[in-house]
Design a protein around this motif. Structure first.
Motif, PDB file in Angstrom:
ATOM      1  N   ASN A  15     -22.431  19.212  12.545  1.00  0.00           N
ATOM      2  CA  ASN A  15     -21.829  19.350  13.873  1.00  0.00           C
ATOM      3  C   ASN A  15     -21.304  18.010  14.380  1.00  0.00           C
ATOM      4  OD1 ASN A  15     -24.393  18.266  14.072  1.00  0.00           O
ATOM      5  ND2 ASN A  15     -25.003  19.494  15.836  1.00  0.00           N
ATOM      6  N   PHE A  16     -21.929  16.910  13.941  1.00  0.00           N
ATOM      7  CA  PHE A  16     -21.438  15.584  14.339  1.00  0.00           C
ATOM      8  C   PHE A  16     -20.025  15.361  13.807  1.00  0.00           C
ATOM      9  CE2 PHE A  16     -20.813  11.063  13.879  1.00  0.00           C
ATOM     10  CZ  PHE A  16     -21.341  10.539  15.047  1.00  0.00           C
ATOM     11  N   GLY A  17     -19.824  15.657  12.536  1.00  0.00           N
ATOM     12  CA  GLY A  17     -18.497  15.487  11.949  1.00  0.00           C
ATOM     13  C   GLY A  17     -17.466  16.407  12.562  1.00  0.00           C
ATOM     14  N   VAL A  18     -17.865  17.651  12.818  1.00  0.00           N
ATOM     15  CA  VAL A  18     -16.927  18.621  13.400  1.00  0.00           C
ATOM     16  C   VAL A  18     -16.505  18.193  14.790  1.00  0.00           C
ATOM     17  CG1 VAL A  18     -16.712  20.985  14.257  1.00  0.00           C
ATOM     18  CG2 VAL A  18     -17.770  20.564  12.035  1.00  0.00           C
ATOM     19  N   TYR A  19     -17.458  17.777  15.612  1.00  0.00           N
ATOM     20  CA  TYR A  19     -17.125  17.380  16.980  1.00  0.00           C
ATOM     21  C   TYR A  19     -16.348  16.068  17.017  1.00  0.00           C
ATOM     22  CZ  TYR A  19     -19.665  21.072  19.393  1.00  0.00           C
ATOM     23  OH  TYR A  19     -20.051  22.287  19.889  1.00  0.00           O
ATOM     24  N   THR A  20     -16.595  15.190  16.065  1.00  0.00           N
ATOM     25  CA  THR A  20     -15.810  13.961  15.979  1.00  0.00           C
ATOM     26  C   THR A  20     -14.353  14.284  15.665  1.00  0.00           C
ATOM     27  OG1 THR A  20     -17.740  12.710  15.204  1.00  0.00           O
ATOM     28  CG2 THR A  20     -15.568  11.732  14.829  1.00  0.00           C
ATOM     29  N   ILE A  21     -14.147  15.220  14.749  1.00  0.00           N
ATOM     30  CA  ILE A  21     -12.786  15.660  14.420  1.00  0.00           C
ATOM     31  C   ILE A  21     -12.126  16.311  15.627  1.00  0.00           C
ATOM     32  CG2 ILE A  21     -11.431  17.249  13.002  1.00  0.00           C
ATOM     33  CD1 ILE A  21     -13.456  16.803  10.759  1.00  0.00           C
ATOM     34  N   ILE A  22     -12.894  17.099  16.380  1.00  0.00           N
ATOM     35  CA  ILE A  22     -12.354  17.751  17.572  1.00  0.00           C
ATOM     36  C   ILE A  22     -11.912  16.714  18.603  1.00  0.00           C
ATOM     37  CG2 ILE A  22     -12.939  19.190  19.566  1.00  0.00           C
ATOM     38  CD1 ILE A  22     -14.760  20.813  17.743  1.00  0.00           C
ATOM     39  N   VAL A  23     -12.739  15.690  18.795  1.00  0.00           N
ATOM     40  CA  VAL A  23     -12.408  14.639  19.763  1.00  0.00           C
ATOM     41  C   VAL A  23     -11.135  13.908  19.347  1.00  0.00           C
ATOM     42  CG1 VAL A  23     -13.146  12.418  20.720  1.00  0.00           C
ATOM     43  CG2 VAL A  23     -14.771  14.304  20.570  1.00  0.00           C
ATOM     44  N   PHE A  24     -11.036  13.548  18.069  1.00  0.00           N
ATOM     45  CA  PHE A  24      -9.829  12.881  17.583  1.00  0.00           C
ATOM     46  C   PHE A  24      -8.616  13.794  17.704  1.00  0.00           C
ATOM     47  CE2 PHE A  24     -12.423   9.634  15.266  1.00  0.00           C
ATOM     48  CZ  PHE A  24     -11.740   8.526  15.720  1.00  0.00           C
ATOM     49  N   SER A  25      -8.800  15.086  17.481  1.00  0.00           N
ATOM     50  CA  SER A  25      -7.699  16.042  17.614  1.00  0.00           C
ATOM     51  C   SER A  25      -7.223  16.120  19.061  1.00  0.00           C
ATOM     52  CB  SER A  25      -8.148  17.428  17.128  1.00  0.00           C
ATOM     53  OG  SER A  25      -8.529  17.393  15.772  1.00  0.00           O
ATOM     54  N   ILE A  26      -8.176  16.090  19.998  1.00  0.00           N
ATOM     55  CA  ILE A  26      -7.813  16.099  21.418  1.00  0.00           C
ATOM     56  C   ILE A  26      -7.022  14.850  21.778  1.00  0.00           C
ATOM     57  CG2 ILE A  26      -8.740  15.988  23.765  1.00  0.00           C
ATOM     58  CD1 ILE A  26     -11.070  17.713  22.823  1.00  0.00           C
ATOM     59  N   ILE A  27      -7.487  13.701  21.273  1.00  0.00           N
ATOM     60  CA  ILE A  27      -6.797  12.440  21.568  1.00  0.00           C
ATOM     61  C   ILE A  27      -5.382  12.447  21.000  1.00  0.00           C
ATOM     62  CG2 ILE A  27      -6.807   9.954  21.136  1.00  0.00           C
ATOM     63  CD1 ILE A  27      -9.867  10.088  21.075  1.00  0.00           C
ATOM     64  N   ILE A  28      -5.255  12.829  19.732  1.00  0.00           N
ATOM     65  CA  ILE A  28      -3.933  12.846  19.086  1.00  0.00           C
ATOM     66  C   ILE A  28      -3.029  13.884  19.750  1.00  0.00           C
ATOM     67  CG2 ILE A  28      -2.709  13.332  16.932  1.00  0.00           C
ATOM     68  CD1 ILE A  28      -5.155  12.262  15.434  1.00  0.00           C
ATOM     69  N   GLY A  29      -3.587  15.068  20.024  1.00  0.00           N
ATOM     70  CA  GLY A  29      -2.787  16.118  20.656  1.00  0.00           C
ATOM     71  C   GLY A  29      -2.320  15.730  22.046  1.00  0.00           C
ATOM     72  N   THR A  30      -3.213  15.136  22.826  1.00  0.00           N
ATOM     73  CA  THR A  30      -2.855  14.721  24.192  1.00  0.00           C
ATOM     74  C   THR A  30      -1.768  13.657  24.175  1.00  0.00           C
ATOM     75  OG1 THR A  30      -5.120  15.170  24.936  1.00  0.00           O
ATOM     76  CG2 THR A  30      -3.746  13.791  26.355  1.00  0.00           C
ATOM     77  N   HIS A  31      -1.920  12.660  23.310  1.00  0.00           N
ATOM     78  CA  HIS A  31      -0.924  11.595  23.236  1.00  0.00           C
ATOM     79  C   HIS A  31       0.407  12.107  22.684  1.00  0.00           C
ATOM     80  CE1 HIS A  31      -4.359   8.995  23.958  1.00  0.00           C
ATOM     81  NE2 HIS A  31      -3.555   7.963  24.065  1.00  0.00           N
ATOM     82  N   THR A  32       0.336  12.982  21.681  1.00  0.00           N
ATOM     83  CA  THR A  32       1.570  13.510  21.100  1.00  0.00           C
ATOM     84  C   THR A  32       2.336  14.346  22.113  1.00  0.00           C
ATOM     85  OG1 THR A  32       0.558  13.574  18.909  1.00  0.00           O
ATOM     86  CG2 THR A  32       2.537  14.901  19.241  1.00  0.00           C
ATOM     87  N   THR A  33       1.603  15.188  22.846  1.00  0.00           N
ATOM     88  CA  THR A  33       2.243  16.039  23.856  1.00  0.00           C
ATOM     89  C   THR A  33       2.822  15.218  24.992  1.00  0.00           C
ATOM     90  OG1 THR A  33       0.671  17.810  23.353  1.00  0.00           O
ATOM     91  CG2 THR A  33       1.893  17.976  25.418  1.00  0.00           C
TER      92      THR A  33
END
Length: 252
Positions: A32-50
């Protein structure tokens, strides 16, 4: 991937285990640590890209938020390190945004608190400290050892001073991460205990259920405080890293 207890936000669980009789592949297991870390990075990348992808003349609220975060971090780096430290701005920006998003995302009920694990926060601060130390020796070579002997130190007290300064300097690799992890863990634990107590109280009967709405304001206040603490901890971690970098690129 479902959390049955609020306290499970502090536990690392394995979703997919990788085992082999030939070699140890446990490090490739999905947790779950790895999954949530990926989710956080996805949020950061998605927010900045959008936000950055908007080519309109009038900026959106998301674009203004990203620009404000960028400007705040840049001003922090400039005020702490100066113009010479602008090359370290991307590192400080990533640290600040990642910790902020992680802390904010972990405030969702029954979510996993990534930054509550001291092993991760201490590892992050240790990596930062190691990079700063390497930078210091790269810039000043053997002169960087002057960090452990403050100006004005008398000859008889040099050995004791070196031991004290070395211990203090080394403790930086642990203190920053420990402070961040401890604050997040303490805040989340307080929220869980208070919320759980109120829930049990409201579950006792209809009268207790009605009366229980009054102390829910306390939990709301604690959660709002936790949101602020999450951002403050990201700021403290970043500004501490800036102060360490400043020592590594300027003479002592």
């Amino acid at each position: 991937m479902f959390i049955n207890s609020p306290l499970e936000q502090f536990e690392i669980n394995t979703y997919i285990s990788t085992t082999s009789s030939i070699a140890d592949f446990s490090w490739t297991s999905t947790t779950n640590f790895g999954v949530y870390t990926i989710i956080v990075f996805s949020i950061i990348i998605g927010t900045h890209t959008t936000s950055i992808g908007n080519n309109g003349i009038i900026p959106t609220k998301w674009s203004m938020g990203i620009e404000s975060t960028y400007s705040t971090t840049q001003n922090m780096v400039y005020s702490q390190i100066g113009i010479s430290g602008q090359q370290y701005f991307p590192t400080i920006y990533v640290i600040f945004v990642f910790i902020t998003i992680s802390n904010t995302f972990s405030m969702i009920p029954y979510n996993f608190a990534t930054m509550s694990h001291t092993v991760f926060t201490v590892s992050t601060s240790s990596i930062t400290w190691t990079g700063v130390t390497i930078t210091g020796f790269y810039n000043f070579k053997t002169e960087y050892f002057g960090t452990f002997v403050p100006a004005g130190t008398t000859t008889p007290t040099v050995p004791v001073t070196v031991i004290i300064e070395t211990t203090s300097y080394t403790a930086r690799s642990v203190s920053t991460g420990t402070r961040t992890g401890s604050n997040i863990t303490a805040g989340h634990t307080t929220t869980v205990i208070t919320g759980g107590t109120i829930f049990d109280f409201m579950s006792s009967g209809i009268i207790f259920f009605i009366v229980g709405f009054t102390p829910t304001g306390t939990v709301t206040g604690i959660m709002c405080t936790e949101f602020a603490i999450g951002t403050i901890q990201a700021y403290v971690f970043s500004i501490t890293a800036c102060s360490y970098i400043k020592e590594a690129i300027y003479t002592h």
